[in-house]
Design a protein around this motif. Structure first.
Motif, short mmCIF file in Angstrom:
data_model
loop_
_atom_site.label_atom_id
_atom_site.label_comp_id
_atom_site.label_asym_id
_atom_site.label_seq_id
_atom_site.Cartn_x
_atom_site.Cartn_y
_atom_site.Cartn_z
N VAL A 1 0.81 -1.22 0.00
CA VAL A 1 0.00 0.00 0.00
C VAL A 1 0.85 1.27 0.00
O VAL A 1 0.58 2.20 -0.75
N TYR A 2 1.89 1.31 0.82
CA TYR A 2 2.69 2.54 0.91
C TYR A 2 3.81 2.61 -0.13
O TYR A 2 4.49 3.63 -0.24
N SER A 3 4.01 1.51 -0.89
CA SER A 3 5.13 1.55 -1.84
C SER A 3 4.82 2.58 -2.93
O SER A 3 3.68 2.72 -3.35
N GLY A 4 5.81 3.32 -3.30
CA GLY A 4 5.62 4.33 -4.35
C GLY A 4 5.02 5.62 -3.88
O GLY A 4 4.76 6.52 -4.68
N ILE A 5 4.83 5.76 -2.58
CA ILE A 5 4.16 6.99 -2.11
C ILE A 5 4.98 8.25 -2.41
O ILE A 5 4.42 9.31 -2.66
N LEU A 6 6.31 8.11 -2.42
CA LEU A 6 7.14 9.28 -2.72
C LEU A 6 7.36 9.45 -4.22
O LEU A 6 7.47 10.56 -4.71
N GLU A 7 7.39 8.31 -4.92
CA GLU A 7 7.77 8.36 -6.33
C GLU A 7 6.59 8.61 -7.27
O GLU A 7 6.71 9.34 -8.24
N LEU A 8 5.44 8.00 -6.97
CA LEU A 8 4.32 8.06 -7.93
C LEU A 8 3.50 9.33 -7.78
O LEU A 8 3.38 9.88 -6.68
N SER A 9 2.93 9.77 -8.88
CA SER A 9 2.00 10.90 -8.81
C SER A 9 0.75 10.42 -8.06
O SER A 9 0.50 9.20 -7.98
N ALA A 10 -0.04 11.36 -7.54
CA ALA A 10 -1.25 10.97 -6.80
C ALA A 10 -2.16 10.12 -7.70
O ALA A 10 -2.73 9.12 -7.26
N LYS A 11 -2.24 10.50 -8.98
CA LYS A 11 -3.12 9.77 -9.91
C LYS A 11 -2.65 8.32 -10.06
O LYS A 11 -3.45 7.38 -9.94
N LYS A 12 -1.34 8.15 -10.28
CA LYS A 12 -0.80 6.80 -10.48
C LYS A 12 -0.87 5.99 -9.18
O LYS A 12 -1.13 4.79 -9.18
N PHE A 13 -0.61 6.67 -8.07
CA PHE A 13 -0.61 5.99 -6.78
C PHE A 13 -1.99 5.39 -6.49
O PHE A 13 -2.11 4.21 -6.15
N PHE A 14 -3.06 6.18 -6.67
CA PHE A 14 -4.39 5.68 -6.30
C PHE A 14 -5.02 4.80 -7.38
O PHE A 14 -5.96 4.06 -7.09
N LYS A 15 -4.45 4.86 -8.59
CA LYS A 15 -4.92 3.98 -9.66
C LYS A 15 -4.72 2.50 -9.27
O LYS A 15 -5.41 1.61 -9.77
N ARG A 16 -3.76 2.26 -8.36
CA ARG A 16 -3.47 0.88 -7.97
C ARG A 16 -4.54 0.29 -7.05
O ARG A 16 -4.51 -0.88 -6.71
N PHE A 17 -5.47 1.12 -6.58
CA PHE A 17 -6.52 0.64 -5.68
C PHE A 17 -7.76 0.30 -6.50
O PHE A 17 -8.15 1.08 -7.37
N LYS A 18 -8.37 -0.84 -6.17
CA LYS A 18 -9.51 -1.27 -7.01
C LYS A 18 -10.66 -0.27 -6.98
O LYS A 18 -11.37 -0.09 -7.97
N GLU A 19 -10.82 0.45 -5.87
CA GLU A 19 -11.95 1.38 -5.75
C GLU A 19 -11.83 2.56 -6.71
O GLU A 19 -12.79 3.28 -6.93
#
Ligand code: FAD
Ligand code: SF4
Ligand code: SF4
Ligand code: SF4
Length: 400
Positions: free
Chosen positions: A346-364
């Motif tokens: 869940v927290y992986s990529g929190i610094l590297e990914l944009s908010a859009k890309k980060f939350f795209k990984r969640f099914k919701e």
């Protein structure tokens, strides 16, 4: 080593008791990549006196004197006050009483940038800041030292927060004060402020403006269930927990501070004088009850808590309860939340990914999930009851 540097990081609550107790200012708090804060020792300033360790609620959990606890379900009779709180408005009733008697109240509030901090209020007009559950870690800052100053000035103080924050305060003070009252929450865990702000950034991109409000328990969008609202200056968006990546991963225990998964305060041994919790589960005990406007579970933990409750009880509807009636359905009174495997991801990529890309990984966050959710809802509404019963029976049969 006699300092908190020996504390297992996975067990540190970020209460800041160590920071405030150190006579040499040898400890500050440092944020890790997930956005949780941990103490950092400046060895050149530390004289190894052991004070910070002695006052750490993780090194030795805080334990209260024995008291025959009691409990009840409560909801305030005034509908307006009930509407403004997450559950049954137990907190605000106690807070009002303390403020009316010249005391001060500490609790979690949003600051102007939507960071959540423990703050102190002296006036009923400011009580709205502390009302409502904010599902993110609240920073204690130097509030324990502020409490001590008030106590020494013989002011009545009410401190509310998570059990680990209350335990930290009591370990910091190291003795009981007649004029201190505490309220802890039944707590299943807290996400980091970095994750929360990543989420606000994501919402802000979707709504096209800075987020100025984030409510997790707005009763006008779903009674006392877990739904809320997000606002920019010009737009308001309803947030259904089942369709929101931040909210649903919070409910599934995927985003908590590591200490939450071994929390020593997930039990009936409470550090506060009064414990408050949600209680939608009450229908499992009293099926006919209408809890749609909100209802709190209230546990009276100490004599002081009993005295405080006596002052407000006339303004509440009260149903006395035995612990045996609900202990099996309030899991965080028995054991800490379980750490799911997905917690690492869940927290992986929190610094590297944009908010859009980060939350795209969640099914919701996917359209497909949204469509499936509403299709199921519609299907469930139009399907006759006898067919639903039939299907349920088949599923149960298969499960056996
Ligand atoms: C992170 C979190 C997890 C929770 N988990 C559970 C649970 O698993 N089961 C359950 O029964 N109840 C849980 N609760 C408690 C519940 O949501 C209500 O806060 C509680 O019942 C009080 O409701 P109320 O109507 O009396 O008061 P409200 O007006 O809702 O009072 C808010 C109170 O909560 C405190 N508070 C709000 N946000 C925070 C925060 N981030 N950190 C510290 N204190 C905060 C305020 O200081 C104030 O004392 C949780 C609350 C929080 C904040
Ligand atoms: S051991 Fe003493 S000096 Fe060192 S950090 Fe702890 S309180 Fe400060
Ligand atoms: S639990 Fe509190 S006192 Fe102990 S190390 Fe962590 S921040 Fe310091
Ligand atoms: S679950 Fe325990 S450790 Fe985590 S915030 Fe709540 S009281 Fe603190």
């Amino acid at each position: 080593m006699n300092s908190v540097s020996i504390i297992d990081r996975k067990k540190c609550f970020s209460c800041r008791s160590c920071v405030q107790v150190c006579p040499n200012n040898a400890i500050d708090m440092q944020e890790n990549r997930e956005g949780f804060f941990y103490p950092r020792l400046n060895e050149s300033k530390c004289v190894d006196c052991g004070l910070c360790l002695k006052h750490c609620p993780s090194f030795e959990p805080y334990e209260q004197n024995d008291f025959e606890k009691s409990s009840c379900a409560v909801w305030v009779k005034d509908d307006r006050k009930l509407f403004e709180s997450s559950s049954g408005a137990l907190f605000s009733a106690v807070a009002e009483k303390v403020l009316e008697n010249g005391g001060v109240v500490f609790g979690a509030a949003y600051n102007n940038d939507l960071f959540v901090e423990q703050i102190c209020i002296e006036n009923i007009n400011e009580l709205y800041k502390l009302k409502g559950s904010k599902y993110v870690e609240s920073t204690t800052n130097s509030t324990y030292s502020e409490v001590l100053a008030y106590l020494k000035n013989e002011k009545k103080v009410l401190y509310s927060g998570t059990p680990c924050q209350i335990a930290g305060l009591k370990k910091f003070l190291d003795k009981d004060y007649e004029n201190l009252f505490t309220m802890d929450l039944i707590c299943h865990g807290v996400p980091s402020e970095r994750l929360f702000h990543k989420y606000l950034e994501w919402q802000s991109e979707q709504l096209g403006g800075k987020i100025i409000y984030c409510g997790f328990r707005d009763k006008d969008v779903g009674g006392c269930s877990c739904n809320g609202k997000i606002k920019t200056k010009t737009k308001t968006k309803t947030v259904l927990s089942a369709l929101d990546p931040y909210y649903s991963s919070f409910i599934r225990c995927e985003t908590y501070r590591e200490s939450c998964y071994s929390c020593p305060y997930s039990s009936l041994k409470r550090p506060g004088d009064i414990t408050m919790g949600d209680f939608t589960e009450i229908t499992e005990i009293i099926p006919e009850i209408d809890f749609s406007k909100g209802l709190s579970l209230c546990i009276i933990d100490t004599k002081k808590g009993q005295a405080l409750f006596n002052l407000i009880k006339d303004s509440f509807n009260i149903i006395p309860l035995e612990f045996s009636q609900y202990i099996s359905i309030k899991s965080n009174l028995q054991k800490p939340s379980e750490r799911p495997d997905v917690r690492d991801f869940v927290y992986s990529g929190i610094l590297e990914l944009s908010a859009k890309k980060f939350f795209k990984r969640f099914k919701e966050a996917s359209r497909f999930y949204f469509i499936r959710f509403y299709s199921r809802k519609i299907l469930s509404k139009i399907t006759p009851a006898f067919i639903k019963k039939f299907v349920k029976r088949i599923i149960r049969g298969k499960a056996k």
